[in-house]
Design a protein around this motif. Structure first.
Motif, short mmCIF file in Angstrom:
data_model
loop_
_atom_site.label_atom_id
_atom_site.label_comp_id
_atom_site.label_asym_id
_atom_site.label_seq_id
_atom_site.Cartn_x
_atom_site.Cartn_y
_atom_site.Cartn_z
N LEU A 104 -16.22 36.10 46.58
CA LEU A 104 -16.28 35.79 45.05
C LEU A 104 -17.08 34.78 44.59
CD1 LEU A 104 -13.77 35.78 43.60
CD2 LEU A 104 -12.41 33.69 43.89
N ARG A 105 -17.49 33.94 45.50
CA ARG A 105 -18.13 32.62 44.77
C ARG A 105 -19.56 32.91 44.90
NH1 ARG A 105 -18.34 25.74 46.70
NH2 ARG A 105 -20.28 25.75 45.90
N ARG A 106 -20.13 34.01 45.07
CA ARG A 106 -21.39 34.32 45.91
C ARG A 106 -21.91 35.67 44.57
NH1 ARG A 106 -21.89 34.70 51.92
NH2 ARG A 106 -22.67 32.26 52.27
N LEU A 107 -20.89 35.90 43.74
CA LEU A 107 -20.91 37.25 43.19
C LEU A 107 -20.45 36.23 41.95
CD1 LEU A 107 -18.77 40.12 44.87
CD2 LEU A 107 -21.65 39.28 44.90
N ALA A 108 -19.96 35.45 41.40
CA ALA A 108 -19.68 34.95 40.49
C ALA A 108 -20.56 34.61 39.23
CB ALA A 108 -18.56 33.43 40.74
N ASP A 109 -22.20 34.14 39.57
CA ASP A 109 -22.96 34.11 38.59
C ASP A 109 -22.91 35.60 38.07
OD1 ASP A 109 -24.09 35.01 40.49
OD2 ASP A 109 -25.20 33.26 39.88
N ARG A 110 -22.85 37.25 38.38
CA ARG A 110 -23.21 38.16 37.92
C ARG A 110 -21.90 38.80 37.52
NH1 ARG A 110 -25.57 39.88 44.22
NH2 ARG A 110 -26.20 42.01 42.75
N LEU A 111 -20.64 38.17 37.89
CA LEU A 111 -19.37 38.81 36.82
C LEU A 111 -18.82 38.12 35.81
CD1 LEU A 111 -17.59 39.01 40.79
CD2 LEU A 111 -18.70 41.40 39.62
N ASP A 112 -18.76 38.95 34.73
CA ASP A 112 -18.13 38.91 33.70
C ASP A 112 -16.32 38.46 33.89
OD1 ASP A 112 -20.61 38.74 32.13
OD2 ASP A 112 -20.59 40.40 31.88
N PHE A 113 -15.93 36.62 33.74
CA PHE A 113 -14.34 37.11 34.05
C PHE A 113 -13.35 37.33 32.43
CE2 PHE A 113 -16.46 35.39 38.15
CZ PHE A 113 -15.92 36.11 38.87
N PRO A 114 -13.37 38.11 32.69
CA PRO A 114 -12.19 38.16 30.62
C PRO A 114 -11.52 36.97 30.57
CG PRO A 114 -11.37 39.96 31.96
CD PRO A 114 -12.86 39.39 32.68
N PRO A 115 -11.07 36.27 29.93
CA PRO A 115 -9.82 35.34 29.61
C PRO A 115 -8.49 35.54 30.61
CG PRO A 115 -10.79 36.28 27.32
CD PRO A 115 -11.68 36.66 28.47
N ASN A 116 -8.38 37.32 30.41
CA ASN A 116 -7.04 37.53 30.65
C ASN A 116 -7.32 37.55 32.06
OD1 ASN A 116 -8.75 39.49 30.48
ND2 ASN A 116 -7.08 41.51 29.86
N ALA A 117 -8.31 37.22 32.57
CA ALA A 117 -8.52 37.72 34.53
C ALA A 117 -7.80 36.41 34.88
CB ALA A 117 -8.96 38.05 34.73
N TRP A 118 -6.35 36.15 35.95
CA TRP A 118 -6.34 34.66 36.60
C TRP A 118 -6.94 35.67 38.11
CZ3 TRP A 118 -0.57 33.44 35.53
CH2 TRP A 118 -0.16 33.33 34.10
N ILE A 119 -7.79 34.41 38.41
CA ILE A 119 -8.69 34.53 39.62
C ILE A 119 -7.85 33.99 40.46
CG2 ILE A 119 -10.71 34.45 41.50
CD1 ILE A 119 -10.31 36.76 38.46
N GLY A 120 -7.12 34.15 41.98
CA GLY A 120 -6.81 33.19 43.09
C GLY A 120 -7.41 33.71 44.01
N VAL A 121 -6.72 32.28 45.48
CA VAL A 121 -7.39 32.60 46.66
C VAL A 121 -5.94 31.87 47.25
CG1 VAL A 121 -9.63 31.93 46.32
CG2 VAL A 121 -7.96 30.00 47.09
#
Length: 249
Positions: free
Chosen positions: A124-141
């Motif tokens: 998740l961290r490695r891909l994060a800068d290549r993804l667009d997370f919309p404001p309605n997406a909650w991301i958890g671990v």
């Protein structure tokens, strides 16, 4: 895929991918692995790909389902949607392009709030800068023990509008849990045959940490042979705290 869910902290589930592999102790009694085997035997089309028997099982091989991307468009009323209750979107075998497709659906359906939960915090961290997370997406671990507190650090590096933790099944104390940048914490005990017991002191410790940090705390269950066996009361009350930015609540 279900409109309506027995999971207390969501309202619907959406599985654009299915299947997974065990990666840590929290996976040892995986409910989804057991359910996938049953669904394969019933002939469910999405659960015919077998996984590696060392880490997965019948009907639980990682599979992407492009046709499932259409489902959120059919829900008109706002919903809290748990993404991949039967998989992990950040599994190494889920292509980056498909992860982008899933996030694009979220962006295109802003009436819903999506809850994405992963144990693959490093990917998740490695891909994060290549993804667009919309404001309605909650991301958890998922963080089941002190051994995996590094997942919280990985999550903190992800530019999501809401970051959350699922400490379920909680298998030990989480001393030193740092909630900086975290907006919600779920805690629960394990359920099912072979369930491992949870110590109330572990739960109370996390609850106090959340209170000090001003982070909503949701206590899902004590666990037992069935999810409801131990109830949900902690110190005589239920904890159903949620972030304020939730569709359908």
């Amino acid at each position: 895929m279900a409109d309506g869910s027995s999971i207390e902290w969501t309202q619907a589930t959406w599985n654009p991918t299915t299947g997974c592999d065990r990666v840590s102790a929290g996976c040892d009694n995986c409910y989804a692995l057991v359910l996938a085997k049953r669904l394969k035997a019933m002939g469910a089309a999405k659960y015919q790909q077998d996984g590696d028997p060392r880490t997965s099982g019948p009907g639980f091989g990682i599979t992407t389902h492009p046709a499932a991307l259409a489902l959120p468009y059919t829900w008109r009323a706002p919903r809290l949607v748990f993404v991949n209750s039967m998989s992990d979107l950040f599994h190494a075998r889920v292509p980056l392009a498909f992860i982008r497709d899933v996030l694009a659906v979220m962006a295109d359906t802003p009436q819903h709030t999506y809850q994405v939960l992963t144990k693959r915090a490093r990917r998740l961290r490695r891909l994060a800068d290549r993804l667009d997370f919309p404001p309605n997406a909650w991301i958890g671990v998922s963080v089941e023990s002190e051994e995996h507190l590094d997942r919280v650090d990985d999550l903190r590096a992800v530019p999501a509008a809401m970051r959350f933790l699922s400490c379920e099944p909680l298998l030990g104390s989480l001393p030193g849990l740092d909630l900086d940048g975290i907006g919600w914490v779920i805690v629960g005990g394990e359920s099912g045959p072979g369930h491992r017991s949870i110590d109330p002191a572990w739960v109370q410790e996390i609850q106090r940490t959340c209170t000090r940090a001003g982070v909503p705390f949701f206590f899902k269950q004590w666990g037992g042979r069935t999810p409801k066996a131990g109830g949900r009361l902690l110190a005589g009350r239920t904890y159903d705290e949620m972030p304020s930015r939730a569709a359908g609540m």
